[in-house]
Scaffold this motif. Structure first.
Motif, short mmCIF file in Angstrom:
data_model
loop_
_atom_site.label_atom_id
_atom_site.label_comp_id
_atom_site.label_asym_id
_atom_site.label_seq_id
_atom_site.Cartn_x
_atom_site.Cartn_y
_atom_site.Cartn_z
N ASP A 1 0.81 -1.22 0.00
CA ASP A 1 0.00 0.00 0.00
C ASP A 1 0.85 1.28 0.00
O ASP A 1 0.44 2.29 0.54
CB ASP A 1 -0.98 -0.01 1.19
CG ASP A 1 -0.26 -0.17 2.52
OD1 ASP A 1 0.97 -0.03 2.56
OD2 ASP A 1 -0.95 -0.43 3.54
N ASP B 1 -1.18 -6.80 3.47
CA ASP B 1 -0.69 -5.50 3.94
C ASP B 1 -1.87 -4.61 4.36
O ASP B 1 -1.86 -3.98 5.42
CB ASP B 1 0.11 -4.84 2.81
CG ASP B 1 1.02 -3.71 3.29
OD1 ASP B 1 1.28 -3.64 4.50
OD2 ASP B 1 1.48 -2.93 2.43
N HIS C 1 6.53 -8.20 1.51
CA HIS C 1 6.19 -7.38 2.68
C HIS C 1 4.80 -7.74 3.23
O HIS C 1 4.64 -7.98 4.42
CB HIS C 1 6.26 -5.90 2.28
CG HIS C 1 5.68 -4.98 3.30
ND1 HIS C 1 6.32 -4.68 4.48
CD2 HIS C 1 4.50 -4.29 3.33
CE1 HIS C 1 5.56 -3.85 5.18
NE2 HIS C 1 4.47 -3.60 4.51
N VAL D 1 3.54 -9.08 6.90
CA VAL D 1 2.56 -8.34 7.70
C VAL D 1 1.42 -9.27 8.12
O VAL D 1 0.91 -9.19 9.24
CB VAL D 1 2.02 -7.13 6.89
CG1 VAL D 1 0.84 -6.47 7.62
CG2 VAL D 1 3.12 -6.10 6.65
ZN LIG Z 1 2.92 -2.25 4.91
#
Ligand SMILES: [Zn+2]
Length: 371
Positions: free
Chosen positions: A122, A172, A272, A276
């Motif tokens: 994001d 995310d 990523h 998360v």
């Molecule tokens: Zn993030």
């Protein structure tokens, strides 16, 4: 405390909007630097150059991005754009190409447009760039004065990328409200530079509800490389709502876990958003305001998305409490956002939550008949 929200100047999303790049680029300046890697160029150059021509942007300069958002690379991009006389930047591609474009434009003090070609996190709408060294190790980030003037995302391009990227983007963004909400209870300052607004909190919640409601259908559509209403809703959530949500709503435990995972070296190659996702479960194990029902719903959803919910999913060999204790010590000692939770988290409570998250992930997967 003053409240601050920041967001991009304009956000354009839809199937085929890549053909409108020229229309939105035109007001930004006279000569754009087009920054892209060779893979991205092969995928989008034709409609982009056609669109520039259609809008009488006959002067532009292409710069090849070498794949790493390092200070050296950003300085090179900046130098090339300067010598070519460019007065604004359009960055195309994934996180690193976009962050480098954002950094070069910000350092040059010019306007910029961001055109993501995958939706795995994001960051596109933000004013933040993450830096790596030439050895590909993360070395920090920088918040710039301004968010992108334009973010343009063509969902027809997004659905052509592997579904794993979309799932990571969902992971995310799934954290955004959980973290914005826990950060708000602490009334702490957020990246935007003040307290969080009702607007950022509301956007984070809408992001969460939309993803939980349409995530499954979105992933199925992406697997078929087609754009559906669910894809449009989820991409808007993972890109725009989550983008404003994290920057102006706050990050806490889920990202603290994700950013500490390099300590557990087997997780190096995970995206990523995948890191998360596991961090979300750890946060759920710590947060006494969450009901058991909500926790199960979120973990089950992550399993449906194919996101990692166990140590095995993350490829961890040594899964001992001792190792998690060391992990916890790293997470609480460093500036990892754990400090913005609304209650104190210690190394041992973090270690315990890691173990509990793994156990829960295993049990929920077993209930679905997944190993
Ligand atoms: Zn993030």
């Amino acid at each position: 405390m003053k409240k601050v929200i920041r967001m991009p100047g304009k956000y354009i999303q839809g199937e085929g909007v890549i053909q409108d790049v020229g229309e939105y680029a035109k007001p930004l300046g006279t000569k754009p630097a087009l920054v892209w890697g060779s893979h991205t160029r092969a995928a989008v150059a034709e409609p982009v150059l056609e669109s520039l021509k259609n809008h009488e942007i006959n002067e532009y300069f292409e710069i090849h991005f070498n794949g790493e958002s390092s200070h050296e690379e950003i300085a090179r991009l900046q130098e090339e754009a300067k010598s070519a006389g460019c007065d604004y930047v359009i960055g195309f591609g994934g996180g690193k190409a976009l962050d480098s474009s954002r950094a070069m434009a910000s350092r040059m003090g010019v306007r910029y447009m961001i055109v993501p070609t995958i939706a795995s996190n994001d960051s596109p709408t933000s004013a933040c760039a993450v830096y790596y060294n030439e050895e590909h190790e993360c070395i920090g980030n920088e918040m710039f004065a301004f968010n992108p003037d334009v973010v343009l995302i063509d969902t027809g391009i997004i659905v052509k990328a592997p579904a794993r990227y979309m799932a990571a983007g969902i992971g995310d963004a799934l954290a955004t409200w959980l973290e914005a909400n826990s950060s708000y209870k602490n009334r702490g300052a957020v990246f935007a530079g003040g307290g969080s607004t009702m607007t950022a909190q509301m956007m984070s919640k809408l992001c969460f509800d939309t993803i939980m409601g349409y995530g499954k259908e979105c992933i199925e559509a992406v697997k078929c490389n087609v754009v559906t209403a669910a894809v449009e809703k989820v991409v808007e959530s993972t890109t725009l709502l989550s983008g404003i949500g994290w920057e102006s709503g706050g990050l806490t435990c889920a990202h603290a876990v994700a950013n500490s995972l390099p300590v557990l070296h087997e997780t190096h190659d995970f995206l990523h958003g995948e890191k998360v996702s596991f961090g979300i479960i750890v946060q759920l194990m710590l947060d006494e305001d969450m009901t058991q029902e909500e926790i199960y719903r979120i973990v089950d959803f992550e399993i449906d998305m194919g996101l990692p919910v166990t140590f095995d999913d993350l490829g961890l060999k040594d899964q001992s409490l001792e190792r998690m204790q060391k992990f916890g010590e790293h997470a609480v000692k460093n500036e990892t956002y754990i400090q913005t939770m609304y209650f104190p988290v210690t190394a041992s409570s973090m270690a315990g939550a890691m173990m509990a998250a793994n156990s829960l992930g295993k049990r929920r997967k077993a209930l679905k008949g997944i190993k």
